[in-house]
Design a protein around this motif. Structure first.
Motif, PDB file in Angstrom:
ATOM      1  N   THR A 214       5.701 -19.005  -4.926  1.00 57.23           N
ATOM      2  CA  THR A 214       5.031 -19.077  -3.638  1.00 57.23           C
ATOM      3  C   THR A 214       4.083 -20.261  -3.624  1.00 57.23           C
ATOM      4  N   PHE A 215       3.319 -20.389  -2.537  1.00 57.38           N
ATOM      5  CA  PHE A 215       2.414 -21.519  -2.371  1.00 57.38           C
ATOM      6  C   PHE A 215       1.273 -21.521  -3.370  1.00 57.38           C
ATOM      7  N   HIS A 220       3.447 -17.525 -11.214  1.00 62.30           N
ATOM      8  CA  HIS A 220       4.250 -16.538 -10.487  1.00 62.30           C
ATOM      9  C   HIS A 220       3.692 -16.378  -9.086  1.00 62.30           C
ATOM     10  N   GLY A 221       4.475 -15.730  -8.240  1.00 59.49           N
ATOM     11  CA  GLY A 221       4.007 -15.542  -6.871  1.00 59.49           C
ATOM     12  C   GLY A 221       4.378 -14.169  -6.370  1.00 59.49           C
ATOM     13  N   GLY A 222       5.659 -13.904  -6.371  1.00 61.64           N
ATOM     14  CA  GLY A 222       6.120 -12.623  -5.849  1.00 61.64           C
ATOM     15  C   GLY A 222       6.527 -12.764  -4.398  1.00 61.64           C
ATOM     16  N   THR A 223       7.264 -11.767  -3.940  1.00 62.19           N
ATOM     17  CA  THR A 223       7.748 -11.816  -2.565  1.00 62.19           C
ATOM     18  C   THR A 223       6.644 -11.471  -1.582  1.00 62.19           C
ATOM     19  N   GLY A 224       5.735 -10.560  -1.977  1.00 63.24           N
ATOM     20  CA  GLY A 224       4.894  -9.920  -0.977  1.00 63.24           C
ATOM     21  C   GLY A 224       5.762  -9.043  -0.104  1.00 63.24           C
ATOM     22  N   ASN A 225       5.191  -8.483   0.943  1.00 61.57           N
ATOM     23  CA  ASN A 225       5.996  -7.681   1.863  1.00 61.57           C
ATOM     24  C   ASN A 225       6.165  -8.349   3.219  1.00 61.57           C
ATOM     25  N   THR A 226       5.788  -9.606   3.301  1.00 62.28           N
ATOM     26  CA  THR A 226       5.947 -10.360   4.545  1.00 62.28           C
ATOM     27  C   THR A 226       5.800 -11.846   4.258  1.00 62.28           C
ATOM     28  N   PRO A 227       6.561 -12.698   4.968  1.00 59.39           N
ATOM     29  CA  PRO A 227       6.367 -14.138   4.817  1.00 59.39           C
ATOM     30  C   PRO A 227       4.963 -14.572   5.255  1.00 59.39           C
TER      31      PRO A 227
ATOM     32  N   PHE B  49       3.877 -31.585  11.725  1.00 59.15           N
ATOM     33  CA  PHE B  49       3.561 -32.517  12.800  1.00 59.15           C
ATOM     34  C   PHE B  49       4.351 -32.104  14.038  1.00 59.15           C
ATOM     35  N   ILE B  50       3.621 -31.794  15.110  1.00 65.13           N
ATOM     36  CA  ILE B  50       4.268 -31.458  16.383  1.00 65.13           C
ATOM     37  C   ILE B  50       3.993 -32.595  17.357  1.00 65.13           C
ATOM     38  N   PRO B  51       5.033 -33.351  17.713  1.00 68.47           N
ATOM     39  CA  PRO B  51       4.828 -34.424  18.696  1.00 68.47           C
ATOM     40  C   PRO B  51       4.793 -33.833  20.104  1.00 68.47           C
ATOM     41  N   ALA B  52       4.188 -34.536  21.027  1.00 63.88           N
ATOM     42  CA  ALA B  52       4.158 -34.052  22.413  1.00 63.88           C
ATOM     43  C   ALA B  52       5.581 -33.928  22.948  1.00 63.88           C
ATOM     44  N   ASP B  53       6.438 -34.782  22.436  1.00 68.60           N
ATOM     45  CA  ASP B  53       7.816 -34.800  22.907  1.00 68.60           C
ATOM     46  C   ASP B  53       8.711 -35.019  21.692  1.00 68.60           C
ATOM     47  N   GLY B  54       9.699 -34.179  21.509  1.00 70.34           N
ATOM     48  CA  GLY B  54      10.585 -34.335  20.357  1.00 70.34           C
ATOM     49  C   GLY B  54      10.444 -33.182  19.390  1.00 70.34           C
ATOM     50  N   ARG B  55      11.207 -33.229  18.312  1.00 74.58           N
ATOM     51  CA  ARG B  55      11.242 -32.102  17.386  1.00 74.58           C
ATOM     52  C   ARG B  55      10.092 -32.146  16.392  1.00 74.58           C
ATOM     53  N   PRO B  56       9.525 -30.977  16.078  1.00 73.12           N
ATOM     54  CA  PRO B  56       8.474 -30.939  15.064  1.00 73.12           C
ATOM     55  C   PRO B  56       9.049 -31.259  13.681  1.00 73.12           C
ATOM     56  N   ILE B  57       8.201 -31.790  12.814  1.00 79.02           N
ATOM     57  CA  ILE B  57       8.602 -32.098  11.441  1.00 79.02           C
ATOM     58  C   ILE B  57       7.729 -31.277  10.499  1.00 79.02           C
ATOM     59  N   LEU B  58       8.377 -30.470   9.669  1.00 79.44           N
ATOM     60  CA  LEU B  58       7.638 -29.651   8.710  1.00 79.44           C
ATOM     61  C   LEU B  58       7.751 -30.324   7.347  1.00 79.44           C
ATOM     62  N   MET B  59       6.627 -30.868   6.880  1.00 78.43           N
ATOM     63  CA  MET B  59       6.616 -31.596   5.609  1.00 78.43           C
ATOM     64  C   MET B  59       6.041 -30.692   4.531  1.00 78.43           C
ATOM     65  N   VAL B  60       6.879 -30.381   3.548  1.00 75.75           N
ATOM     66  CA  VAL B  60       6.583 -29.298   2.608  1.00 75.75           C
ATOM     67  C   VAL B  60       6.108 -29.864   1.280  1.00 75.75           C
ATOM     68  N   LEU B  61       4.942 -29.372   0.839  1.00 73.54           N
ATOM     69  CA  LEU B  61       4.356 -29.876  -0.398  1.00 73.54           C
ATOM     70  C   LEU B  61       4.869 -29.130  -1.619  1.00 73.54           C
ATOM     71  N   LYS B  62       5.354 -27.916  -1.436  1.00 72.62           N
ATOM     72  CA  LYS B  62       5.751 -27.090  -2.584  1.00 72.62           C
ATOM     73  C   LYS B  62       6.720 -26.037  -2.109  1.00 72.62           C
ATOM     74  N   ASN B  63       7.755 -25.786  -2.903  1.00 72.73           N
ATOM     75  CA  ASN B  63       8.544 -24.583  -2.684  1.00 72.73           C
ATOM     76  C   ASN B  63       9.432 -24.646  -1.439  1.00 72.73           C
ATOM     77  N   ILE B  64      10.194 -25.730  -1.331  1.00 71.60           N
ATOM     78  CA  ILE B  64      10.968 -25.949  -0.111  1.00 71.60           C
ATOM     79  C   ILE B  64      12.078 -24.902   0.074  1.00 71.60           C
ATOM     80  N   GLU B  65      12.606 -24.354  -1.021  1.00 69.26           N
ATOM     81  CA  GLU B  65      13.658 -23.340  -0.881  1.00 69.26           C
ATOM     82  C   GLU B  65      13.118 -22.146  -0.099  1.00 69.26           C
ATOM     83  N   ARG B  66      11.894 -21.729  -0.457  1.00 70.59           N
ATOM     84  CA  ARG B  66      11.328 -20.577   0.245  1.00 70.59           C
ATOM     85  C   ARG B  66      11.070 -20.902   1.716  1.00 70.59           C
ATOM     86  N   VAL B  67      10.602 -22.102   1.975  1.00 73.62           N
ATOM     87  CA  VAL B  67      10.377 -22.520   3.361  1.00 73.62           C
ATOM     88  C   VAL B  67      11.683 -22.421   4.133  1.00 73.62           C
TER      89      VAL B  67
END
Lengths: 395, 395
Positions: A214-215, A220-227, B49-67
């Motif tokens: 997790t973040f 370790h992190g664990g699932t928790g019960n909610t994202p 980052f949410i632009p006024a117009d266009g698709r938001p970009i989610l830039m992930v610092l850690k754990n992209i699989e979970r995201v």
């Protein structure tokens, strides 16, 4: 209920003032609740101004009676907002500043902007690193608080050993540990300084939950019960012959104690047993070799070397590229204090540091095993504060 | 474990983009964990980052699989730090900005300074008030989460009724409520947005504990068991014939439910009974008179008028000059959301707002009595979400 002893507070302010002088600052505004508590003994809403020279001024936004009953700071002034803070400073003779410290890691941007806009030309300096380096050296009063917490943790582990059964959910175990924590006087939450970091009292991680990341900056992190929380216990049921890792934390009078034990209902397989043995060996080796004066960065190397010798370095502190880059951390008024036991932390162990060492091994799909114990650094070695035997807890 | 439905997230981003257009902003950086969760369904460490117009970009610092398993945002990019964020923005065609929103109330100063130093000349705008005004209108999905929480609260109150006895400590009651909360799926902490504000799951306030104030923006505070936390349950033992106020909160899938009930072992005196009746009458009157379109500032007046009629206005929402200036607040992903039910909050009730109304009376040295219930605003009235009868809980 006990107040923080006066001499503790005086000493802390004196130490901090030496830092202010060294850094050539006129003073610092301390506003985060934990830092205010550290210097004053109260967390009521206040702004604390500590000048490099002279008496600190505690400007109280709400509830001054309670502040006066909790804090022995001599200059306590009631204010009704930040403008009143400025006029109070003027009254005390502070009209302008050349350079002032702020807690840049936690101070919200709107307050920072307020200072920049309302106090004339001034150099604003991040005072947090210096403050955290002061806070990492604990007095015997502070160590006593952490010891009181380790008693609660030990009680919790002993009780949960009687309660744990196959088929229970991780959350049921967590629930019982929460009950023990509060019943015995845990203050009700764990404080983390890092932005967006937060922690439940316990991480109860059964089987593959132990390898879910997790973040959190943790092996370790664990699932928790909610994202929405995404850590710790979830609705997974405990099974026989799998590791159940339990990270358990409490805080007494603000001070955190932090422990991890590995439980099993039945037996662990040979690889997991070996990894647990290696965790114990890492703690024993560090305890044998470390004392005041030891280079902090060397501790991680000791741990990694033991893991390598056991052929387990691929699982040490995580099993992916994003493994935790540390084997321990300071504990105190926050659970993520200095020193961080990494190869990159500059400095030596010093008498009075209290660190949680947590060598753990994570096996994908199988879970987490290991230990975490709290130690105080002395001139002759590390003294263990946590009380539970360093063994797998077998049900 | 359930993810936030895709259409919720799409709608939230669309609504927010209308605000960005209206405010003439190029976009906004969203970084606080709760706000990131609101727009993406994940709280893993990320910069959105949410632009006024266009698709938001989610830039992930850690754990992209979970995201990726939690969020359906289409543009998810792994970055290893803030510099990589800049190059990612460039790749998406964002090279400079005229005006950008930031969450100034929660963003730490060091991050604010980083933006100012690393992004060229730009107008930085506090986007939080607009964001909170969006978040105050809940969808049926969101209301369902709050309802799930009210079931846990009701279960807790019913169980504690069986457990409570004279001689138990406030902390023992709190401990049992913590156990129920976690066992039933409370996510493990209550989130408050206000800086330095924090809350334990329950406030258990026996007798005079109910009139002890603290830093919390609440009509009651409690002693806690240490000045380091200074709120909620302490080691005081419950006595017969005194009010035991229990404020109880949980969060399910990030959404908070919040309730207060008054318990007594034995009987309350006439004055306290009368005050409790008045609390019920306030809720009944507001429920009769309020609906979508009602001016929010009028609700406080209704409550105060009832208190005056009962001759109890000197004790309403506190008994000193520092009494709470509100009779309720919004609840959602944080427990201190908009709207605040004060004379000063501009605006009307709108369909989908969820508010906790908490008329309480505080008697110095005697304690706190009253009620708190959660309501959703509809076009025809207020629908109560909390399930427990609006009576004194007698043991």
């Amino acid at each position: 209920m006990e107040n923080v002893p006066q001499k503790e507070l005086d000493q802390r302010i004196e130490n901090f003032q030496s830092v202010l002088v060294r850094e050539n600052l006129d003073g610092a505004f301390i506003m985060q609740n934990v830092d205010v508590y550290y210097f004053t003994g109260t967390i009521q809403s206040s702004i604390l101004f500590i000048p490099a020279d002279g008496r600190p001024i505690l400007m109280v936004l709400k509830n001054i009676e309670r502040v006066e009953s909790e804090s022995n700071v001599r200059d306590i002034v009631s204010i009704n907002g930040r403008s009143a803070m400025l006029s109070t400073l003027h009254r005390y003779g502070y009209h302008q500043f050349d350079a002032v410290g702020l807690e840049m890691d936690v101070l919200p941007a709107y307050l920072y902007r307020w200072f920049v806009e309302n106090i004339g030309e001034c150099r604003w300096v991040d005072i947090t690193p210096d403050l955290l380096r002061l806070r990492m050296i604990k007095t015997s009063y502070e160590i006593e608080q952490i010891k009181a917490g380790t008693k609660i943790l030990h009680k919790g582990y002993m009780e949960i050993k009687e309660v744990m059964q196959a088929g229970m959910t991780e959350l049921e175990i967590d629930a019982h540990l929460s009950l023990v924590a509060r019943r015995e006087g845990h203050m009700g939450l764990l404080r983390m300084r890092g932005w967006n970091q937060e922690m439940t009292y316990a991480h109860v991680l059964a089987g593959e939950s132990g390898s879910v990341k997790t973040f959190l900056d943790s092996p370790h992190g664990g699932t928790g019960n909610t994202p929405a929380m995404a850590q710790g216990a979830g609705f997974r049921r405990l099974e026989k012959n799998e590791p159940v890792g339990i990270d358990y934390g409490v805080a007494v009078n603000g001070y955190h104690s932090d422990q991890f034990r590995t439980f099993v209902i039945g037996e662990l397989n040979g690889k997991l047993e070996k990894a647990h043995d290696c965790s114990r060996k890492i703690l024993e080796t560090i305890q044998r070799e470390a004392k005041a004066g030891t280079n902090i960065s060397s501790l991680f190397a000791i741990a990694e070397e033991e893991a390598k010798t056991a052929g387990l370095d691929g699982f040490f502190m995580g099993c992916t590229e994003e493994r935790a880059g540390f084997v321990g951390h300071g504990i105190g008024l926050e659970i993520d204090e200095y020193p961080i036991i990494t190869p990159r932390f500059n400095g030596e162990l010093k008498e009075g540091m209290v660190i949680a060492l947590e060598p753990k091994f994570v096996f994908p799909g199988e879970g987490v095993v290991g230990l975490e114990d709290d130690y105080v650094v002395t001139s002759t070695g590390l003294e263990r504060l946590t009380l539970t035997a360093q063994e797998v807890m077998r049900i």
